[in-house]
Design a protein around this motif. Structure first.
Motif, PDB file in Angstrom:
ATOM      1  N   LEU A 191     -15.486  -9.000   2.431  1.00 58.61           N
ATOM      2  CA  LEU A 191     -15.620  -8.572   3.568  1.00 58.61           C
ATOM      3  C   LEU A 191     -13.731  -8.301   4.061  1.00 58.61           C
ATOM      4  CD1 LEU A 191     -17.647 -11.186   5.543  1.00 58.61           C
ATOM      5  CD2 LEU A 191     -18.036  -9.083   5.478  1.00 58.61           C
ATOM      6  N   PHE A 192     -13.160  -9.079   3.218  1.00 61.47           N
ATOM      7  CA  PHE A 192     -11.823  -8.238   3.859  1.00 61.47           C
ATOM      8  C   PHE A 192     -11.747  -7.221   2.649  1.00 61.47           C
ATOM      9  CE2 PHE A 192     -11.586 -13.077   4.878  1.00 61.47           C
ATOM     10  CZ  PHE A 192     -10.522 -12.148   6.769  1.00 61.47           C
ATOM     11  N   HIS A 193     -11.533  -6.544   2.000  1.00 63.09           N
ATOM     12  CA  HIS A 193     -11.830  -5.594   1.157  1.00 63.09           C
ATOM     13  C   HIS A 193     -13.267  -4.522   1.368  1.00 63.09           C
ATOM     14  CE1 HIS A 193      -8.852  -8.646   0.232  1.00 63.09           C
ATOM     15  NE2 HIS A 193      -8.401  -7.798  -0.482  1.00 63.09           N
ATOM     16  N   ILE A 194     -13.681  -4.154   2.182  1.00 66.47           N
ATOM     17  CA  ILE A 194     -14.537  -3.233   2.723  1.00 66.47           C
ATOM     18  C   ILE A 194     -13.347  -1.814   1.533  1.00 66.47           C
ATOM     19  CG2 ILE A 194     -16.064  -2.077   4.186  1.00 66.47           C
ATOM     20  CD1 ILE A 194     -16.427  -4.909   4.242  1.00 66.47           C
ATOM     21  N   ASN A 195     -14.870  -1.398   1.417  1.00 65.36           N
ATOM     22  CA  ASN A 195     -14.932   0.041   0.750  1.00 65.36           C
ATOM     23  C   ASN A 195     -13.954   0.140  -0.651  1.00 65.36           C
ATOM     24  OD1 ASN A 195     -17.351   1.170   1.790  1.00 65.36           O
ATOM     25  ND2 ASN A 195     -16.085   1.460   3.733  1.00 65.36           N
ATOM     26  N   TYR A 196     -13.405  -1.725  -1.406  1.00 66.64           N
ATOM     27  CA  TYR A 196     -12.707  -1.358  -1.816  1.00 66.64           C
ATOM     28  C   TYR A 196     -12.842  -0.254  -3.295  1.00 66.64           C
ATOM     29  CZ  TYR A 196     -15.002  -4.795  -4.460  1.00 66.64           C
ATOM     30  OH  TYR A 196     -15.834  -5.563  -4.851  1.00 66.64           O
ATOM     31  N   LEU A 197     -14.247  -0.148  -3.176  1.00 66.67           N
ATOM     32  CA  LEU A 197     -14.447   0.505  -4.556  1.00 66.67           C
ATOM     33  C   LEU A 197     -14.078   2.407  -4.399  1.00 66.67           C
ATOM     34  CD1 LEU A 197     -17.220  -1.560  -6.491  1.00 66.67           C
ATOM     35  CD2 LEU A 197     -14.762  -1.218  -6.988  1.00 66.67           C
ATOM     36  N   ASP A 198     -14.573   2.632  -3.423  1.00 65.16           N
ATOM     37  CA  ASP A 198     -14.478   3.744  -3.020  1.00 65.16           C
ATOM     38  C   ASP A 198     -13.156   4.895  -2.259  1.00 65.16           C
ATOM     39  OD1 ASP A 198     -17.425   4.356  -3.188  1.00 65.16           O
ATOM     40  OD2 ASP A 198     -17.605   3.377  -1.250  1.00 65.16           O
ATOM     41  N   ASP A 199     -12.087   3.655  -2.169  1.00 61.08           N
ATOM     42  CA  ASP A 199     -10.465   3.775  -1.865  1.00 61.08           C
ATOM     43  C   ASP A 199     -10.277   4.799  -2.651  1.00 61.08           C
ATOM     44  OD1 ASP A 199      -8.001   4.031  -0.858  1.00 61.08           O
ATOM     45  OD2 ASP A 199      -8.276   1.784  -1.066  1.00 61.08           O
ATOM     46  N   PRO A 200      -9.855   6.039  -2.902  1.00 62.00           N
ATOM     47  CA  PRO A 200      -9.300   6.974  -3.580  1.00 62.00           C
ATOM     48  C   PRO A 200      -7.991   6.222  -4.784  1.00 62.00           C
ATOM     49  CG  PRO A 200      -8.945   7.842  -1.761  1.00 62.00           C
ATOM     50  CD  PRO A 200      -9.549   6.534  -1.308  1.00 62.00           C
ATOM     51  N   ARG A 201      -7.103   5.365  -3.874  1.00 57.28           N
ATOM     52  CA  ARG A 201      -5.932   5.136  -3.918  1.00 57.28           C
ATOM     53  C   ARG A 201      -6.742   3.394  -5.951  1.00 57.28           C
ATOM     54  NH1 ARG A 201      -3.671   2.027   0.525  1.00 57.28           N
ATOM     55  NH2 ARG A 201      -5.463   2.040   0.698  1.00 57.28           N
ATOM     56  N   ILE A 202      -7.675   3.454  -5.662  1.00 56.46           N
ATOM     57  CA  ILE A 202      -8.197   2.044  -6.809  1.00 56.46           C
ATOM     58  C   ILE A 202      -8.819   3.088  -7.480  1.00 56.46           C
ATOM     59  CG2 ILE A 202     -10.011   0.998  -6.884  1.00 56.46           C
ATOM     60  CD1 ILE A 202      -8.901  -0.013  -4.116  1.00 56.46           C
ATOM     61  N   THR A 203      -9.417   4.280  -7.158  1.00 60.24           N
ATOM     62  CA  THR A 203     -10.210   4.815  -8.077  1.00 60.24           C
ATOM     63  C   THR A 203     -10.296   6.741  -7.278  1.00 60.24           C
ATOM     64  OG1 THR A 203     -12.638   3.472  -7.509  1.00 60.24           O
ATOM     65  CG2 THR A 203     -12.950   5.728  -8.446  1.00 60.24           C
ATOM     66  N   PRO A 204      -9.228   6.883  -8.003  1.00 57.82           N
ATOM     67  CA  PRO A 204      -8.539   8.606  -7.289  1.00 57.82           C
ATOM     68  C   PRO A 204      -9.524   9.408  -7.520  1.00 57.82           C
ATOM     69  CG  PRO A 204      -7.316   7.286  -9.190  1.00 57.82           C
ATOM     70  CD  PRO A 204      -8.232   6.597  -8.929  1.00 57.82           C
ATOM     71  N   PHE A 205     -10.701   9.505  -8.573  1.00 58.97           N
ATOM     72  CA  PHE A 205     -12.063  10.645  -8.625  1.00 58.97           C
ATOM     73  C   PHE A 205     -12.567   9.822  -9.121  1.00 58.97           C
ATOM     74  CE2 PHE A 205     -10.747  11.437 -13.388  1.00 58.97           C
ATOM     75  CZ  PHE A 205      -9.780  11.073 -13.118  1.00 58.97           C
ATOM     76  N   HIS A 206     -13.629  10.004  -8.589  1.00 62.16           N
ATOM     77  CA  HIS A 206     -14.995   9.382  -9.815  1.00 62.16           C
ATOM     78  C   HIS A 206     -16.581  10.420  -9.467  1.00 62.16           C
ATOM     79  CE1 HIS A 206     -15.152   7.816  -5.756  1.00 62.16           C
ATOM     80  NE2 HIS A 206     -16.410   7.562  -5.705  1.00 62.16           N
ATOM     81  N   ASN A 207     -17.262  10.091 -10.078  1.00 58.52           N
ATOM     82  CA  ASN A 207     -18.866  11.177  -9.972  1.00 58.52           C
ATOM     83  C   ASN A 207     -19.351  10.176  -8.778  1.00 58.52           C
ATOM     84  OD1 ASN A 207     -21.196  12.367 -10.384  1.00 58.52           O
ATOM     85  ND2 ASN A 207     -21.426  12.055 -12.376  1.00 58.52           N
ATOM     86  N   LYS A 208     -19.753  10.980  -7.807  1.00 58.36           N
ATOM     87  CA  LYS A 208     -19.959  10.116  -6.456  1.00 58.36           C
ATOM     88  C   LYS A 208     -22.082   9.632  -6.954  1.00 58.36           C
ATOM     89  CE  LYS A 208     -17.306  10.205  -3.451  1.00 58.36           C
ATOM     90  NZ  LYS A 208     -17.411   9.011  -2.511  1.00 58.36           N
ATOM     91  N   ASP A 209     -22.347  10.796  -7.927  1.00 59.49           N
ATOM     92  CA  ASP A 209     -24.058  10.931  -7.523  1.00 59.49           C
ATOM     93  C   ASP A 209     -24.116   9.436  -8.768  1.00 59.49           C
ATOM     94  OD1 ASP A 209     -24.135  13.308  -7.175  1.00 59.49           O
ATOM     95  OD2 ASP A 209     -23.655  14.151  -8.399  1.00 59.49           O
ATOM     96  N   ALA A 210     -23.503   9.329 -10.306  1.00 62.59           N
ATOM     97  CA  ALA A 210     -23.503   8.049 -10.275  1.00 62.59           C
ATOM     98  C   ALA A 210     -23.074   6.972 -10.001  1.00 62.59           C
ATOM     99  CB  ALA A 210     -22.909   8.138 -12.107  1.00 62.59           C
ATOM    100  N   PHE A 211     -21.765   7.034  -9.145  1.00 58.33           N
ATOM    101  CA  PHE A 211     -21.139   5.567  -8.911  1.00 58.33           C
ATOM    102  C   PHE A 211     -21.605   5.229  -7.639  1.00 58.33           C
ATOM    103  CE2 PHE A 211     -16.737   4.268  -7.024  1.00 58.33           C
ATOM    104  CZ  PHE A 211     -16.904   3.262  -7.995  1.00 58.33           C
ATOM    105  N   SER A 212     -22.173   6.104  -6.466  1.00 51.05           N
ATOM    106  CA  SER A 212     -22.283   5.737  -4.645  1.00 51.05           C
ATOM    107  C   SER A 212     -23.282   5.333  -4.900  1.00 51.05           C
ATOM    108  CB  SER A 212     -21.581   7.185  -4.192  1.00 51.05           C
ATOM    109  OG  SER A 212     -22.905   7.948  -4.742  1.00 51.05           O
ATOM    110  N   ALA A 213     -24.273   5.015  -6.170  1.00 56.34           N
ATOM    111  CA  ALA A 213     -25.837   4.192  -5.623  1.00 56.34           C
ATOM    112  C   ALA A 213     -25.105   2.827  -5.483  1.00 56.34           C
ATOM    113  CB  ALA A 213     -27.102   4.149  -6.683  1.00 56.34           C
ATOM    114  N   VAL A 214     -24.626   2.254  -6.366  1.00 61.14           N
ATOM    115  CA  VAL A 214     -24.209   1.096  -7.310  1.00 61.14           C
ATOM    116  C   VAL A 214     -23.058   0.152  -6.204  1.00 61.14           C
ATOM    117  CG1 VAL A 214     -23.975  -0.610  -8.400  1.00 61.14           C
ATOM    118  CG2 VAL A 214     -26.094   0.639  -8.585  1.00 61.14           C
ATOM    119  N   ALA A 215     -21.383   1.813  -6.468  1.00 53.66           N
ATOM    120  CA  ALA A 215     -20.670   0.661  -5.801  1.00 53.66           C
ATOM    121  C   ALA A 215     -20.296   0.925  -4.728  1.00 53.66           C
ATOM    122  CB  ALA A 215     -19.633   1.777  -6.496  1.00 53.66           C
ATOM    123  N   GLY A 216     -21.212   1.732  -3.878  1.00 52.25           N
ATOM    124  CA  GLY A 216     -21.373   2.141  -2.429  1.00 52.25           C
ATOM    125  C   GLY A 216     -22.246   1.020  -1.493  1.00 52.25           C
ATOM    126  N   MET A 217     -22.480   0.355  -2.726  1.00 47.27           N
ATOM    127  CA  MET A 217     -23.381  -0.735  -1.955  1.00 47.27           C
ATOM    128  C   MET A 217     -23.047  -2.344  -1.622  1.00 47.27           C
ATOM    129  SD  MET A 217     -27.276  -2.099  -2.642  1.00 47.27           S
ATOM    130  CE  MET A 217     -26.372  -2.399  -3.984  1.00 47.27           C
TER     131      MET A 217
END
Length: 139
Positions: A32-58
Motif C-alpha cells: 500500500l505504501f509502494h503502489i506500482n513499484y514494479l511499473d516504476d521506470p526507476r526500478i524496471t527501466p524497460f520491460h516487456n509489457k505483454d509478459a509482465f503487466s498481467a501479473v506484475a501489474g496486478m
C-alpha cells in the motif's frame, strides 16, 4: 489473564498459520505504501509489457494489497477462533497470493532486473506448502 493465555495457546497451536497471517499484513502494508513499484521506470527501466503487466501489474496495485491484508486478517481470526477448516482454506489462498508475487518478481529476474526478492518469496511458498504436512500447521 486467562484470555491472554488462551490467545497465546491458539496462536502457538497454529504457529505457522499465524506467521503467514502476520506476513500477509506486513506484505500488504508495504504494498500500500509502494503502489506500482514494479511499473516504476526507476526500478524496471524497460520491460516487456505483454509478459509482465498481467501479473506484475496486478500484484503491486492497491486493491491486491488490500486483499492480502484482508486475507491475513481472516487467517488470524480463524486461528484465534480455532476454526481449522477456515484457517486451512485461508492459508491455501494465501499461498496462491504468494505464488503470484513470486511469479511477478521472477519475471523481473528473467528480464534481467535482478532482485533476490523472488527467491525469498519462492522459499516462503515452499515452506508454506510443507507446513500443512507437519501436524496440520501445528508447531
Amino acid at each position: 489473564m486467562h484470555l491472554i493465555k488462551q490467545v497465546y495457546k491458539r496462536i502457538e497451536s497454529r504457529y505457522y498459520y499465524s506467521c503467514i497471517a502476520l506476513f500477509d499484513f506486513l506484505l500488504g502494508i508495504y504494498g500500500l505504501f509502494h503502489i506500482n513499484y514494479l511499473d516504476d521506470p526507476r526500478i524496471t527501466p524497460f520491460h516487456n509489457k505483454d509478459a509482465f503487466s498481467a501479473v506484475a501489474g496486478m500484484t503491486d496495485d492497491w486493491w491486491f494489497n488490500l486483499m492480502v491484508i484482508g486475507l491475513g486478517f481472516a487467517l488470524l481470526i480463524s486461528v484465534l477462533a480455532n476454526k481449522h477448516k477456515s484457517s486451512s482454506l485461508f492459508f491455501m489462498i494465501s499461498i496462491f497470493f504468494l505464488i503470484l508475487i513470486s511469479f511477478a518478481f521472477s519475471i523481473r529476474t528473467i528480464e534481467q532486473h535482478y532482485n533476490i526478492t523472488w527467491l525469498i518469496s519462492l522459499i516462503l511458498v515452499l515452506i508454506a506448502i510443507h507446513t500443512p504436512r507437519e501436524d496440520g500447521g501445528k508447531k
